[in-house]
Scaffold this active site. Sequence first.
Site, PDB file in Angstrom:
ATOM      1  N   LYS A 142      40.257  31.908  36.911  1.00 22.66           N
ATOM      2  CA  LYS A 142      39.479  32.688  37.886  1.00 22.66           C
ATOM      3  C   LYS A 142      38.446  31.842  38.645  1.00 22.66           C
ATOM      4  O   LYS A 142      38.131  32.125  39.790  1.00 22.66           O
ATOM      5  CB  LYS A 142      38.795  33.870  37.197  1.00 22.66           C
ATOM      6  CG  LYS A 142      39.793  34.945  36.786  1.00 22.66           C
ATOM      7  CD  LYS A 142      39.108  36.185  36.275  1.00 22.66           C
ATOM      8  CE  LYS A 142      40.161  37.199  35.842  1.00 22.66           C
ATOM      9  NZ  LYS A 142      39.573  38.484  35.461  1.00 22.66           N
ATOM     10  N   ASP A 175      38.055  42.711  40.382  1.00 22.10           N
ATOM     11  CA  ASP A 175      37.611  43.163  39.057  1.00 22.10           C
ATOM     12  C   ASP A 175      36.352  44.016  39.205  1.00 22.10           C
ATOM     13  O   ASP A 175      36.139  44.975  38.462  1.00 22.10           O
ATOM     14  CB  ASP A 175      37.284  41.965  38.143  1.00 22.10           C
ATOM     15  CG  ASP A 175      38.534  41.244  37.671  1.00 22.10           C
ATOM     16  OD1 ASP A 175      39.595  41.888  37.575  1.00 22.10           O
ATOM     17  OD2 ASP A 175      38.453  40.030  37.399  1.00 22.10           O
TER      18      ASP A 175
END
Length: 283
Positions: free
Chosen positions: A75, A110
């Site tokens: 990420k 997210d």
Amino acid sequence: MVEKKNNTPILAGVVGWPVGHSLSPLIHGTWAKRAGVNGYYIPVPVAPDYDDFAVAMDALKTLGFAGVNITIPHKEHALRYTSEASDAARRAGAANMLTFGEKSYADNSDITGFTEAVRATSSAPGQSALVLGAGGAARGVVLALQSLGFADIAVANRTRAKSEELAKTFGLSVADWEDRTKVLENIDLLVNTTSLGMAGQPPLEIDLADLKPGALVADIVYAPLETPLLKAAKASGHKTVDGLAMLMHQAVPGFKTWFGGEAVVDDALRAVLVEDLNKRGGA
Ligand code: ATR
């Protein structure tokens, strides 16, 4: 939406290491079937190194992939890969979406995934929250809580230095890890961002007896789907938000951007995912 060239299927996927357990292909596959999209969403294992990641991203772009979701441990690499990124991704220091183009674009769904999952459970989730954990997932959750209007957010983490750093970055207060039970009577939302409660990990030890009635309890862990924390919360009459709700909601922007068409989070989608988790013995 990406233009289909000569009826070529649209390609997208999820990049991680390991990635075989990911539910994302099933989420996107279910939506693609519903929307009648000619496309494939596949798991792409890429070794943890940044160099491997960058080579793989160049290759996927050359192969004509529209974009990919990014999971652990890449990420942060996704942000490093491109100079173009959303504010949310930059503030979180992590991206879970990479959309390929002349300049690839990194984004973080997210954060909105958590926001939407909370909104789907409560229209007025409150003002004060306690975040357990201070890792990468906690950063995204804190940004989501701030966008939901939580003004008073405390963070408790086993390693206090990390909660202090997070608190300084985002204007939060710090609670001692050992005192996590003591602050429950004043909060509207409790969220676990640690790995405690995950299959193979110890449970999160927290007594919910003093938790405010009406408070929400969220857990980012989704294997098992009902963590000991969520089980205890339900037993004490509190509403819960589980990791699967967040996972489904974080997938929406990727599907819309890469495949086009509708991406609806509903009970039917949840049932498909729960069935899959059950088959693996994970729910
Ligand atoms: P992520 O990016 O998914 O948040 P991470 O950065 O490894 O993952 O963070 C894991 C979190 O779980 C951390 O807050 C960690 O606490 P420490 O900072 O003290 O390591 C927490 N965690 C993991 N195992 C734990 C345990 N046994 N007890 C308490 N906290 C734990």
